[in-house]
Design a protein around this motif. Structure first.
Motif, PDB file in Angstrom:
ATOM      1  N   ALA A   4      -6.787  -0.655  -0.776  1.00 16.62           N
ATOM      2  CA  ALA A   4      -8.026  -0.086  -0.242  1.00 16.62           C
ATOM      3  C   ALA A   4      -9.230  -0.894  -0.713  1.00 16.62           C
ATOM      4  O   ALA A   4     -10.116  -1.247   0.074  1.00 16.62           O
ATOM      5  CB  ALA A   4      -8.167   1.372  -0.671  1.00 16.62           C
ATOM      6  N   GLY A  41       1.342   5.830   5.328  1.00 16.93           N
ATOM      7  CA  GLY A  41       2.192   6.045   4.164  1.00 16.93           C
ATOM      8  C   GLY A  41       1.586   5.665   2.823  1.00 16.93           C
ATOM      9  O   GLY A  41       2.322   5.366   1.880  1.00 16.93           O
ATOM     10  N   TRP A  64       0.824  -1.224   0.000  1.00 15.92           N
ATOM     11  CA  TRP A  64       0.000   0.000   0.000  1.00 15.92           C
ATOM     12  C   TRP A  64       0.851   1.265   0.000  1.00 15.92           C
ATOM     13  O   TRP A  64       0.408   2.298  -0.444  1.00 15.92           O
ATOM     14  CB  TRP A  64      -0.964   0.005   1.182  1.00 15.92           C
ATOM     15  CG  TRP A  64      -0.271   0.107   2.524  1.00 15.92           C
ATOM     16  CD1 TRP A  64       0.179   1.254   3.103  1.00 15.92           C
ATOM     17  CD2 TRP A  64       0.051  -0.952   3.411  1.00 15.92           C
ATOM     18  NE1 TRP A  64       0.768   0.961   4.304  1.00 15.92           N
ATOM     19  CE2 TRP A  64       0.702  -0.377   4.534  1.00 15.92           C
ATOM     20  CE3 TRP A  64      -0.156  -2.330   3.403  1.00 15.92           C
ATOM     21  CZ2 TRP A  64       1.148  -1.142   5.604  1.00 15.92           C
ATOM     22  CZ3 TRP A  64       0.281  -3.079   4.474  1.00 15.92           C
ATOM     23  CH2 TRP A  64       0.938  -2.491   5.555  1.00 15.92           C
ATOM     24  N   ASP A  65       2.102   1.155   0.503  1.00 17.15           N
ATOM     25  CA  ASP A  65       2.903   2.372   0.596  1.00 17.15           C
ATOM     26  C   ASP A  65       3.945   2.472  -0.530  1.00 17.15           C
ATOM     27  O   ASP A  65       4.838   3.301  -0.463  1.00 17.15           O
ATOM     28  CB  ASP A  65       3.554   2.506   1.974  1.00 17.15           C
ATOM     29  CG  ASP A  65       4.358   1.281   2.361  1.00 17.15           C
ATOM     30  OD1 ASP A  65       4.429   0.337   1.536  1.00 17.15           O
ATOM     31  OD2 ASP A  65       4.908   1.260   3.468  1.00 17.15           O
ATOM     32  N   SER A 102      -1.847   1.790  -3.136  1.00 19.54           N
ATOM     33  CA  SER A 102      -2.795   2.284  -2.122  1.00 19.54           C
ATOM     34  C   SER A 102      -4.226   1.934  -2.490  1.00 19.54           C
ATOM     35  O   SER A 102      -4.992   1.428  -1.668  1.00 19.54           O
ATOM     36  CB  SER A 102      -2.666   3.802  -1.979  1.00 19.54           C
ATOM     37  OG  SER A 102      -1.340   4.164  -1.713  1.00 19.54           O
ATOM     38  N   ILE A 103      -4.593   2.177  -3.756  1.00 19.69           N
ATOM     39  CA  ILE A 103      -6.006   1.966  -4.112  1.00 19.69           C
ATOM     40  C   ILE A 103      -6.307   0.476  -4.235  1.00 19.69           C
ATOM     41  O   ILE A 103      -7.409   0.033  -3.884  1.00 19.69           O
ATOM     42  CB  ILE A 103      -6.391   2.759  -5.390  1.00 19.69           C
ATOM     43  CG1 ILE A 103      -7.909   2.764  -5.612  1.00 19.69           C
ATOM     44  CG2 ILE A 103      -5.711   2.222  -6.645  1.00 19.69           C
ATOM     45  CD1 ILE A 103      -8.678   3.542  -4.605  1.00 19.69           C
ATOM     46  N   GLU A 141       4.133  10.017  -6.130  1.00 17.59           N
ATOM     47  CA  GLU A 141       3.972   8.565  -6.277  1.00 17.59           C
ATOM     48  C   GLU A 141       2.688   8.213  -7.034  1.00 17.59           C
ATOM     49  O   GLU A 141       2.070   7.183  -6.776  1.00 17.59           O
ATOM     50  CB  GLU A 141       3.982   7.887  -4.900  1.00 17.59           C
ATOM     51  CG  GLU A 141       5.329   7.927  -4.195  1.00 17.59           C
ATOM     52  CD  GLU A 141       6.396   7.090  -4.900  1.00 17.59           C
ATOM     53  OE1 GLU A 141       6.052   6.309  -5.811  1.00 17.59           O
ATOM     54  OE2 GLU A 141       7.584   7.242  -4.553  1.00 17.59           O
ATOM     55  N   ASN A 163       3.098   3.064  -3.939  1.00 15.84           N
ATOM     56  CA  ASN A 163       2.642   4.139  -4.812  1.00 15.84           C
ATOM     57  C   ASN A 163       1.113   4.219  -4.748  1.00 15.84           C
ATOM     58  O   ASN A 163       0.479   3.414  -4.069  1.00 15.84           O
ATOM     59  CB  ASN A 163       3.103   3.894  -6.262  1.00 15.84           C
ATOM     60  CG  ASN A 163       2.844   2.448  -6.679  1.00 15.84           C
ATOM     61  OD1 ASN A 163       1.789   1.909  -6.354  1.00 15.84           O
ATOM     62  ND2 ASN A 163       3.799   1.825  -7.348  1.00 15.84           N
ATOM     63  N   ALA A 164       0.545   5.180  -5.477  1.00 15.35           N
ATOM     64  CA  ALA A 164      -0.906   5.365  -5.413  1.00 15.35           C
ATOM     65  C   ALA A 164      -1.648   4.135  -5.919  1.00 15.35           C
ATOM     66  O   ALA A 164      -2.723   3.787  -5.430  1.00 15.35           O
ATOM     67  CB  ALA A 164      -1.319   6.597  -6.216  1.00 15.35           C
ATOM     68  N   HIS A 207      -0.416   6.710  -0.729  1.00 14.63           N
ATOM     69  CA  HIS A 207      -0.072   7.844  -1.607  1.00 14.63           C
ATOM     70  C   HIS A 207      -1.257   8.345  -2.407  1.00 14.63           C
ATOM     71  O   HIS A 207      -1.091   8.832  -3.523  1.00 14.63           O
ATOM     72  CB  HIS A 207       1.044   7.426  -2.564  1.00 14.63           C
ATOM     73  CG  HIS A 207       2.298   7.026  -1.865  1.00 14.63           C
ATOM     74  ND1 HIS A 207       3.117   7.940  -1.245  1.00 14.63           N
ATOM     75  CD2 HIS A 207       2.861   5.811  -1.652  1.00 14.63           C
ATOM     76  CE1 HIS A 207       4.143   7.302  -0.687  1.00 14.63           C
ATOM     77  NE2 HIS A 207       4.008   6.008  -0.914  1.00 14.63           N
TER      78      HIS A 207
END
Lengths: 201, 637
Positions: free
Chosen positions: A136, B243, A125-126, A132-133, B251, A128-129, B245
């Protein structure tokens, strides 16, 4: 002026199924809320995708195996789910008990697969975006899976401790309805997580 | 029950049933019973009072800001504190006052207007209040400990992100959002189920009071809009704490994602506040004009249209972010279009008053104040919908003037009208009419003195959110005037509090229906008994209590245990006797566990996982089904 009594409702039933029951409307309301969350999270996925090429940024999509196993089992679980739903509507105690127990076991298996599925995403998750998504979406769906599993477990335990009245059968039917939602909501998420990155590569 | 129907209710039977129903539905005085109560009226009363306390607190912050701005180069409040002041003012007003108080009044009134004995999910309702309370208290304690949020009520990234807002301030803000939205969503589901399934027999959709229509549309809007801000604030806190992004452009994230998600909630939010107010206004106009509403069907359509269009406007908050022109034109058109249903309703109220025999008492005064101020706010809204003008006025005091005209005009004036109108139902006593008139005129004049000059200040270039300004810019006298107006508003609210406190004890006793109104909440005593209605009312026309006497009712709900009558969703035909939840302490414990969960996760991300365990345990205890043995005892004759 004194009111005039024009009717008596004491002979009406005290429980019913589906849209006649209050709880069903509550379940529907929460499905609508959580469905909106999924739609918006999906929207965020596409929004971020448009801002980042290539997608995924490191070009490695999640492994297909476990996600697909999960999807197949989730879809197959609809068979006992529909069966349990019918048993509940027919107020058949024994079948309802079996259906609930079966759904609890399947839910457990799904959660085990899901645990390992998180480890085959090929991204944290950390990172890049994108990561993350992806996390999520999978996390959101897992919350629903676990919530409904706990609910199913409670109903299973209760159904094996007591005889059931119509209101309890109605609860079981509403739980089956929620499981439909958890199952159907998974399909677009599965496509987003596993197939969109492959198409975008 | 064997007597032939129809028949008149027998007085001896009424006395006996009253005693039994009070035992079944009543809430005792012990601390435990108070914490465990699920009576929608008690929960709503707490909700209203708590939200009003937040209104006063946020008002005090506004006064502090106005005192700071009364003169140039003021150093009474330092910039950091000022940032916290305007953030807490906006946050408290929007999340802890405006939406909660509208929902709270609905929690009180909707079951009464539907003619039912309790709200659809009484325990969820109790839970909602506790979660709201804990969230509000949390952020205010943080503020008092100098850890209040400082990035504005809409907390834009990157300012609110981990780089530019270190520390815990924004984390408290993000979790406060989660608390309040959980509370608001729970109430929305309850209201929808109550309105669709618990209406009195005969109250078809076409006979529903406009307040119920307004709450139905609002509740659906809450369900579609609020998840967006919960998702956004969860993304934000994840960016800050673990953390991720989502909003970090380095990022692959994007700051505009925040704005889209926030305003997809934030714009409908305005209508979520405004639609209940429209419902209140319609109720009051009908009662004080003493005639039915003009163009009922159009009024309903206007509410529904507003609810739909409200979701097509959010981008007009983002005109200054450099969106494609085509997009901007679409949102300009939608923003102007929404003026049509709002305008239609205003014409319908004027027509109703015109053709009626209006009684100009305090509630109606506040309604007329609403119409005047809201129209002014609407006009500046149409101005701001135009992109070139918006770019010029963006982030100036013109915008501050605009949204205070819309929000105070569109929500706070109707709310005060509602306080004067329904206070007799809530308490059994009327508010003082003389103090009410003072209350109104001080508020109306004070409001315009405060906010009208801000239009001019904005046109003169004064930016929002500055803690002070230099002498000689020509902004001095208008700012001083604005501060004087704010003090008048403060005095007016103080007068209202005095009026309420005095009237609680010495107010004129109201009786069941002091205004001669037509909706069902006036068919029961003031304040209503714990069970609301002894007999379930039957509705025979749109204005239920203005139908020919005698009133028709149904019997047959058990007085010995908690039952409500469910009717079909469209035609309101009696269908089942649904059990209504008994009091339970578990919603309270669940709310405590939820508060620990949310607050702990600010300090330790792993709490997202372990914090859910106590919540799950409490939820299981709360929702554990009633065993059949107990059910059978209940239904035994």
């Amino acid at each position: 002026m004194k009111p005039r009594i024009v009717g008596d409702v004491s002979s009406l039933p005290d429980a019913a199924f589906s849209h006649r029951s209050l709880i069903w409307w509550g379940v529907l309301g929460f499905i609508l809320i959580e469905g909106t969350v999924f739609v918006l999270a999906g929207g965020a996925y596409f929004f971020l995708m448009n801002h980042s090429t290539p997608w995924p940024p490191h070009r490695v999509p999640p492994e297909l195996l476990l996600g697909t196993c999960f999807t197949v089992l989730m879809m197959l679980s609809e068979i006992p789910n529909v069966w349990a739903d019918r048993a509940a509507h027919g107020e058949h105690l024994r079948q309802t008990r079996i259906g609930l127990a079966l759904m609890t076991l399947i839910g457990l298996a799904l959660m085990v697969i899901r645990y390992f599925e998180f480890q085959t995403l090929n991204v944290s998750w950390d990172d890049n975006a994108y990561g993350s998504i992806v996390w999520a979406l999978l996390f959101l769906h897992t919350v629903h899976l676990v919530t409904d599993w706990v609910d199913t477990l409670v109903l299973t335990v209760f159904a094996h401790m007591h005889d059931l009245e119509r209101t309890h059968f109605s609860d079981v039917a509403d739980n089956c309805l929620y499981w439909h939602f958890v199952a159907i909501a998974w399909l677009p998420i599965y496509a987003l997580l596993y197939w969109v990155p492959r198409m975008m590569k | 029950m064997t007597t032939a129907l129809p028949r008149e209710a027998d007085p001896a039977e009424i006395t006996a049933q009253h005693a039994q129903l009070t035992r079944t539905w009543g809430t005792g005085q012990s601390l435990f019973e108070r914490l465990a109560t699920v009576d929608h009226k008690i929960v709503a009363r707490r909700y209203v009072i708590t939200a009003f306390v937040f209104f006063v607190l946020a008002g005090v912050l506004a006064l502090l800001m106005r005192i700071q701005l009364a003169q140039p180069d003021s150093h009474l409040i330092d910039p950091d504190r000022y940032n916290q002041l305007f953030t807490m003012h906006g946050t408290t007003m929007m999340f802890l006052f405006a939406v909660p108080i509208m929902e709270a009044i609905a929690v009180y009134l909707v079951p009464l207007m539907c003619g039912t004995r309790n709200i659809s999910f009484p325990r969820l309702n109790a839970f909602s209040y506790w979660v709201f309370l804990f969230g509000g208290v949390m952020i205010w304690i943080a503020f008092l400990m100098n850890a209040g949020p400082e990035t504005g009520w809409f907390s834009y990234v990157p300012l609110a992100g981990p780089e530019y807002s270190p520390g815990k301030r924004t984390d408290f803000w993000a979790q406060m959002v989660t608390f309040t939205e959980v509370a608001a969503l729970a109430v929305a589901v309850e209201l929808i189920a109550t309105i669709l399934k618990q209406r009195a027999p005969g109250m078809t959709l076409a006979r529903m009071p406009l307040f119920l229509w307004a709450m139905l549309v609002t509740s659906f809007m809450v369900i579609i809009a609020m998840p967006a801000v919960m998702l956004a604030s969860s993304f934000l806190i994840a960016d800050r704490l673990i953390g991720t992004h989502f909003f970090n452009p380095v990022e692959g994230g994007d700051a505009l994602l925040w704005q889209h998600l926030f305003w997809f909630f934030g714009h409908p939010e305005v209508y979520i506040i405004f639609l209940p107010a429209l419902g209140m206004v319609s109720s009051i106009v009908i009662t004080f004009a003493r005639r039915t509403i003009f163009a009922y069907t159009l009024m309903v359509l206007a509410l529904v249209t507003t609810g739909l269009l409200a979701f097509g406007l959010w981008v007009h908050h983002m005109f200054a972010t450099g969106l494609p022109h085509l997009g901007s034109s679409f949102y300009t058109a939608a923003s102007m279009m929404i003026a049509i249903p709002s305008g239609m309703q205003i014409f319908a109220w004027i027509a109703t008053l015109w053709d009626g025999k209006p009684r100009f008492m305090t509630p109606l005064l506040f309604v007329i104040g609403f119409i005047v101020i809201f129209v002014l706010g609407g006009l500046t809204g149409v101005m701001l919908a135009s992109v070139p003008l918006d770019l010029q006025l963006h982030d100036t005091y013109f915008v501050v003037a605009h949204f205070h005209y819309v929000l105070i005009g569109g929500a706070v004036f109707p709310l005060f009208a509602a306080f004067y109108y329904w206070f007799p139902k809530f308490t059994g006593r009327k508010l003082s009419e003389r103090l009410g008139r003072w209350n109104f005129w001080l508020f109306f004049i004070g409001f315009n003195v405060t906010f009208f000059p801000m239009h001019i200040l904005g046109l003169a270039g004064m930016p929002r959110r500055v803690y002070t300004y230099a002498d000689g810019l020509g902004w001095e006298s208008l700012n001083l005037l604005s501060t004087l107006g704010a003090l008048m508003i403060g005095a007016s609210v103080l007068l209202f509090i005095v009026n309420a406190a005095r009237s609680l004890k010495q107010g004129e006793p109201a009786g069941d229906n002091p205004w001669g109104a037509s909706t069902l909440e006036w068919a029961t005593s003031s304040p209503p008994p714990p069970y609301n209605f002894m007999h379930i009312p039957v509705v025979t026309g749109r204005e239920a209590l203005w139908q020919p006497e005698p009133r028709q009712v149904l019997e047959g709900l058990s007085p010995a245990h908690r039952e409500v009558l469910c009717t079909s969703a469209l035609a309101a035909v009696p269908d089942i006797r649904q059990h209504s939840a008994e009091p339970s302490i578990w919603p309270f414990w669940t709310a405590i566990a939820t508060a620990i969960w949310f607050i702990a996760s600010i300090f330790d991300a792993r709490a997202v996982l372990w914090g859910s365990l106590p919540v799950a345990v409490c939820l299981i205890a709360w929702m554990w089904p009633t065993p059949p043995r107990v059910l059978q005892q209940r239904t035994a004759p």
